[in-house]
Design a protein around this motif. Sequence first.
Motif, PDB file in Angstrom:
ATOM      1  N   GLN A   1     -17.478  -8.407  -1.825  1.00 65.43           N
ATOM      2  CA  GLN A   1     -16.425  -8.349  -2.832  1.00 65.43           C
ATOM      3  C   GLN A   1     -15.131  -7.807  -2.231  1.00 65.43           C
ATOM      4  OE1 GLN A   1     -18.776  -6.096  -5.862  1.00 65.43           O
ATOM      5  NE2 GLN A   1     -18.058  -7.705  -7.252  1.00 65.43           N
ATOM      6  N   VAL A   2     -14.001  -8.255  -2.797  1.00 60.76           N
ATOM      7  CA  VAL A   2     -12.684  -7.769  -2.362  1.00 60.76           C
ATOM      8  C   VAL A   2     -12.007  -7.055  -3.524  1.00 60.76           C
ATOM      9  CG1 VAL A   2     -12.388  -9.542  -0.595  1.00 60.76           C
ATOM     10  CG2 VAL A   2     -11.622 -10.005  -2.935  1.00 60.76           C
ATOM     11  N   LYS A   3     -10.991  -6.266  -3.202  1.00 59.83           N
ATOM     12  CA  LYS A   3     -10.285  -5.489  -4.209  1.00 59.83           C
ATOM     13  C   LYS A   3      -8.797  -5.815  -4.195  1.00 59.83           C
ATOM     14  CE  LYS A   3     -13.969  -3.234  -5.476  1.00 59.83           C
ATOM     15  NZ  LYS A   3     -14.567  -3.466  -6.821  1.00 59.83           N
ATOM     16  N   LYS A   4      -8.162  -5.617  -5.337  1.00 57.35           N
ATOM     17  CA  LYS A   4      -6.720  -5.835  -5.445  1.00 57.35           C
ATOM     18  C   LYS A   4      -5.971  -5.023  -4.389  1.00 57.35           C
ATOM     19  CE  LYS A   4      -2.759  -5.305  -8.568  1.00 57.35           C
ATOM     20  NZ  LYS A   4      -2.296  -4.954  -9.920  1.00 57.35           N
ATOM     21  N   GLY A   5      -5.021  -5.667  -3.730  1.00 55.82           N
ATOM     22  CA  GLY A   5      -4.218  -4.986  -2.728  1.00 55.82           C
ATOM     23  C   GLY A   5      -4.741  -5.097  -1.313  1.00 55.82           C
ATOM     24  N   TRP A   6      -6.005  -5.548  -1.147  1.00 57.72           N
ATOM     25  CA  TRP A   6      -6.494  -5.802   0.196  1.00 57.72           C
ATOM     26  C   TRP A   6      -5.731  -6.986   0.795  1.00 57.72           C
ATOM     27  CZ3 TRP A   6     -12.586  -5.491   0.601  1.00 57.72           C
ATOM     28  CH2 TRP A   6     -12.998  -4.215   0.217  1.00 57.72           C
ATOM     29  N   ILE A   7      -5.757  -7.069   2.105  1.00 53.09           N
ATOM     30  CA  ILE A   7      -5.106  -8.170   2.815  1.00 53.09           C
ATOM     31  C   ILE A   7      -6.189  -9.003   3.487  1.00 53.09           C
ATOM     32  CG2 ILE A   7      -3.520  -8.769   4.698  1.00 53.09           C
ATOM     33  CD1 ILE A   7      -2.060  -6.088   4.024  1.00 53.09           C
ATOM     34  N   ALA A   8      -6.093 -10.312   3.377  1.00 49.75           N
ATOM     35  CA  ALA A   8      -7.059 -11.233   3.979  1.00 49.75           C
ATOM     36  C   ALA A   8      -6.365 -12.094   5.030  1.00 49.75           C
ATOM     37  CB  ALA A   8      -7.700 -12.120   2.910  1.00 49.75           C
ATOM     38  N   VAL A   9      -7.047 -12.305   6.163  1.00 48.10           N
ATOM     39  CA  VAL A   9      -6.515 -13.136   7.248  1.00 48.10           C
ATOM     40  C   VAL A   9      -7.563 -14.186   7.593  1.00 48.10           C
ATOM     41  CG1 VAL A   9      -5.601 -13.177   9.596  1.00 48.10           C
ATOM     42  CG2 VAL A   9      -5.231 -11.158   8.165  1.00 48.10           C
ATOM     43  N   SER A  10      -7.202 -15.462   7.496  1.00 42.49           N
ATOM     44  CA  SER A  10      -8.156 -16.522   7.820  1.00 42.49           C
ATOM     45  C   SER A  10      -8.529 -16.437   9.293  1.00 42.49           C
ATOM     46  CB  SER A  10      -7.581 -17.900   7.482  1.00 42.49           C
ATOM     47  OG  SER A  10      -6.404 -18.156   8.223  1.00 42.49           O
ATOM     48  N   CYS A  11      -9.824 -16.589   9.599  1.00 41.93           N
ATOM     49  CA  CYS A  11     -10.288 -16.330  10.954  1.00 41.93           C
ATOM     50  C   CYS A  11     -11.172 -17.433  11.517  1.00 41.93           C
ATOM     51  CB  CYS A  11     -11.039 -15.005  11.011  1.00 41.93           C
ATOM     52  SG  CYS A  11     -12.526 -14.939   9.985  1.00 41.93           S
ATOM     53  N   SER A  12     -11.281 -18.555  10.837  1.00 42.32           N
ATOM     54  CA  SER A  12     -12.115 -19.650  11.331  1.00 42.32           C
ATOM     55  C   SER A  12     -11.482 -20.979  10.940  1.00 42.32           C
ATOM     56  CB  SER A  12     -13.519 -19.560  10.725  1.00 42.32           C
ATOM     57  OG  SER A  12     -14.354 -20.578  11.233  1.00 42.32           O
TER      58      SER A  12
ATOM     59  N   GLY B   1      -4.715  -9.025  -8.716  1.00 45.32           N
ATOM     60  CA  GLY B   1      -5.641  -8.416  -9.666  1.00 45.32           C
ATOM     61  C   GLY B   1      -6.692  -9.381 -10.192  1.00 45.32           C
ATOM     62  N   LYS B   2      -6.324 -10.650 -10.369  1.00 43.48           N
ATOM     63  CA  LYS B   2      -7.265 -11.647 -10.902  1.00 43.48           C
ATOM     64  C   LYS B   2      -8.479 -11.799 -10.002  1.00 43.48           C
ATOM     65  CE  LYS B   2      -7.538 -16.483 -12.392  1.00 43.48           C
ATOM     66  NZ  LYS B   2      -6.794 -17.747 -12.559  1.00 43.48           N
ATOM     67  N   TRP B   3      -8.284 -11.609  -8.694  1.00 40.18           N
ATOM     68  CA  TRP B   3      -9.392 -11.790  -7.746  1.00 40.18           C
ATOM     69  C   TRP B   3     -10.188 -10.520  -7.515  1.00 40.18           C
ATOM     70  CZ3 TRP B   3      -6.526 -14.744  -3.203  1.00 40.18           C
ATOM     71  CH2 TRP B   3      -5.944 -15.916  -3.715  1.00 40.18           C
ATOM     72  N   ASP B   4      -9.797  -9.434  -8.148  1.00 39.85           N
ATOM     73  CA  ASP B   4     -10.493  -8.167  -7.940  1.00 39.85           C
ATOM     74  C   ASP B   4     -11.982  -8.317  -8.252  1.00 39.85           C
ATOM     75  OD1 ASP B   4      -9.867  -5.143  -7.504  1.00 39.85           O
ATOM     76  OD2 ASP B   4     -11.260  -5.193  -9.199  1.00 39.85           O
ATOM     77  N   SER B   5     -12.827  -7.906  -7.300  1.00 40.76           N
ATOM     78  CA  SER B   5     -14.296  -7.982  -7.398  1.00 40.76           C
ATOM     79  C   SER B   5     -14.836  -9.386  -7.193  1.00 40.76           C
ATOM     80  CB  SER B   5     -14.801  -7.421  -8.738  1.00 40.76           C
ATOM     81  OG  SER B   5     -14.488  -6.036  -8.821  1.00 40.76           O
ATOM     82  N   TRP B   6     -13.988 -10.361  -6.864  1.00 38.19           N
ATOM     83  CA  TRP B   6     -14.494 -11.648  -6.409  1.00 38.19           C
ATOM     84  C   TRP B   6     -15.061 -11.488  -5.001  1.00 38.19           C
ATOM     85  CZ3 TRP B   6     -10.779 -16.302  -7.801  1.00 38.19           C
ATOM     86  CH2 TRP B   6     -10.663 -16.385  -9.187  1.00 38.19           C
ATOM     87  N   GLY B   7     -15.866 -12.445  -4.574  1.00 41.64           N
ATOM     88  CA  GLY B   7     -16.366 -12.448  -3.212  1.00 41.64           C
ATOM     89  C   GLY B   7     -15.448 -13.256  -2.309  1.00 41.64           C
ATOM     90  N   MET B   8     -15.616 -13.059  -1.006  1.00 41.99           N
ATOM     91  CA  MET B   8     -14.844 -13.828  -0.031  1.00 41.99           C
ATOM     92  C   MET B   8     -15.758 -14.160   1.145  1.00 41.99           C
ATOM     93  SD  MET B   8     -10.949 -13.124   1.236  1.00 41.99           S
ATOM     94  CE  MET B   8     -11.273 -11.577   2.068  1.00 41.99           C
ATOM     95  N   SER B   9     -15.668 -15.368   1.642  1.00 42.79           N
ATOM     96  CA  SER B   9     -16.569 -15.838   2.689  1.00 42.79           C
ATOM     97  C   SER B   9     -16.314 -15.120   4.006  1.00 42.79           C
ATOM     98  CB  SER B   9     -16.411 -17.350   2.876  1.00 42.79           C
ATOM     99  OG  SER B   9     -15.240 -17.640   3.610  1.00 42.79           O
ATOM    100  N   GLN B  10     -17.162 -15.400   4.981  1.00 42.74           N
ATOM    101  CA  GLN B  10     -17.018 -14.793   6.302  1.00 42.74           C
ATOM    102  C   GLN B  10     -15.843 -15.364   7.083  1.00 42.74           C
ATOM    103  OE1 GLN B  10     -19.363 -17.027   5.521  1.00 42.74           O
ATOM    104  NE2 GLN B  10     -19.536 -18.550   7.150  1.00 42.74           N
ATOM    105  N   ASP B  11     -15.171 -16.378   6.542  1.00 47.19           N
ATOM    106  CA  ASP B  11     -14.070 -17.031   7.257  1.00 47.19           C
ATOM    107  C   ASP B  11     -12.733 -16.335   7.039  1.00 47.19           C
ATOM    108  OD1 ASP B  11     -15.776 -18.941   8.312  1.00 47.19           O
ATOM    109  OD2 ASP B  11     -15.570 -20.250   6.569  1.00 47.19           O
TER     110      ASP B  11
END
Length: 483
Positions: A116-127, A138-148
Amino acid sequence: MNSIQHEKPTSALGTLFKPQISSVMANMARDNAFRLDAGNYSPQAISTQQLLQRGKHKNKKLSDIGDVFGFGPFKRTYISDPEFGIPLLTSAEIMGINPHPKIMAKADLPKWSQYQVKKGWIAVSCSGTIGNVAIIPGKWDSWGMSQDAIRIVPEKPYQGLIYTFLRLPFIKHQIVGSKSGSVIDHIYADDLKRLDVPFPAQGVIDKLDCLISRVLHLREESDNFLSEANSFVTEFNGLAQFHKEDEKWFDTNKEVESVIVNSKDIILNNDSGSEYRLDAHFYNPMAQLAIENIKKAKTEVKTIEDVTERVFLVPRFKRNYVDEKYGHPFLSGKNIIQTRPTNLKYLSKSETKNLELYYLEKKWTLITCSGTIGRTCFVWENYENYTATQHILRVVADDAQIDPGYLYAFLSSQYGKLQVLRYSHGSVIDEITGKQIGKVFIPLLSKEGQKQIGDLVRSAYEKRAEAIRLEDEAQEILMKALT
């Protein structure tokens, strides 16, 4: 100090291209996990390192101002019921405006919460596509995010600094330069942890944090406005909310998804401008229910053809892609649903005949019509005078008949999408035509009701434009501080 140097090739190939040659200090290789692949030491990567090292500001490793981590591949099962799972974002979807990710089952993954991810985190595509940077709303708060996608949890008040720094073009080039993989490109959390982040004055850091917080707020407001416009489309027209459970199948157990269609319905569909469609998809129960509800609406019902000046595609044309300074921005179907276009291509201004024929104009609605069908975008404070692929339909509202913002809101609603998708055809790649879009039914509100919804749409797109402007301003502030 010892150095590593690319040797100039002496073979006949050396006459065919000019090799890029750079000298690398041994300590740079040591600090870079002893990587000896040439891409890691490109002239651009070296110049970036030199810029950061000779700057007047102190540098810190990214890992010193944020928690940087990722995951390896993990097994997951996708389901349809969100009650028993969580949405799982892909690395492509983190760049999207309003993604609809698949639902990952919790039962088959005991440690599902760690993804799961939280509001305000930063994501960088890696694959695959590497280096795209997004901030979690905020809408994505507690959604999951893949290993990519690699996660970065910034310390306060460094969210704005980290996000802006990672989006600088030369830093993205450095990140991409650290890729590895023989088939699919990858980067890892350690590659980001080693990045040197320059520390400007505290006032600059605070200003960046304020700007990026404002960017996130504007995008959340924009999403809320569009959701409200979508709700008003159904509410103001007296359209019922309906769900997957409302489908009416011939086989009530749905062991075989089958429907009964009268031959009269096939003939009537042809009379309305369609073809004699015998594919079951055209008669799917959800689309039929949407049309049935629209015809019961408390407002006047027309077709898209009745309320538009034209719905058209541009013809196929030869494309010569060039660098940004020599070209004109060219949108793909993927670009129109992104927060800001990534990997944007540019058409040659000198080599493209009649380039102005392909320009987009304000108030148009764009719909993807090949491959992934039904993605929509409103041209307002974003893509005016851009060009776009022939795989995007242009819908031009008749202002005397309909508010262009309301037209977009309807076509992007469930009632619009279901009708658009039913017309898809093609044995390998799905397609729809402008003529088919013209046969989509649309309820017409009063001018006041249309304007209320249209104003929400326009305000939403203006907020998106302001968010992009603030991101650019943050980059300018950081670059000025570094140089």
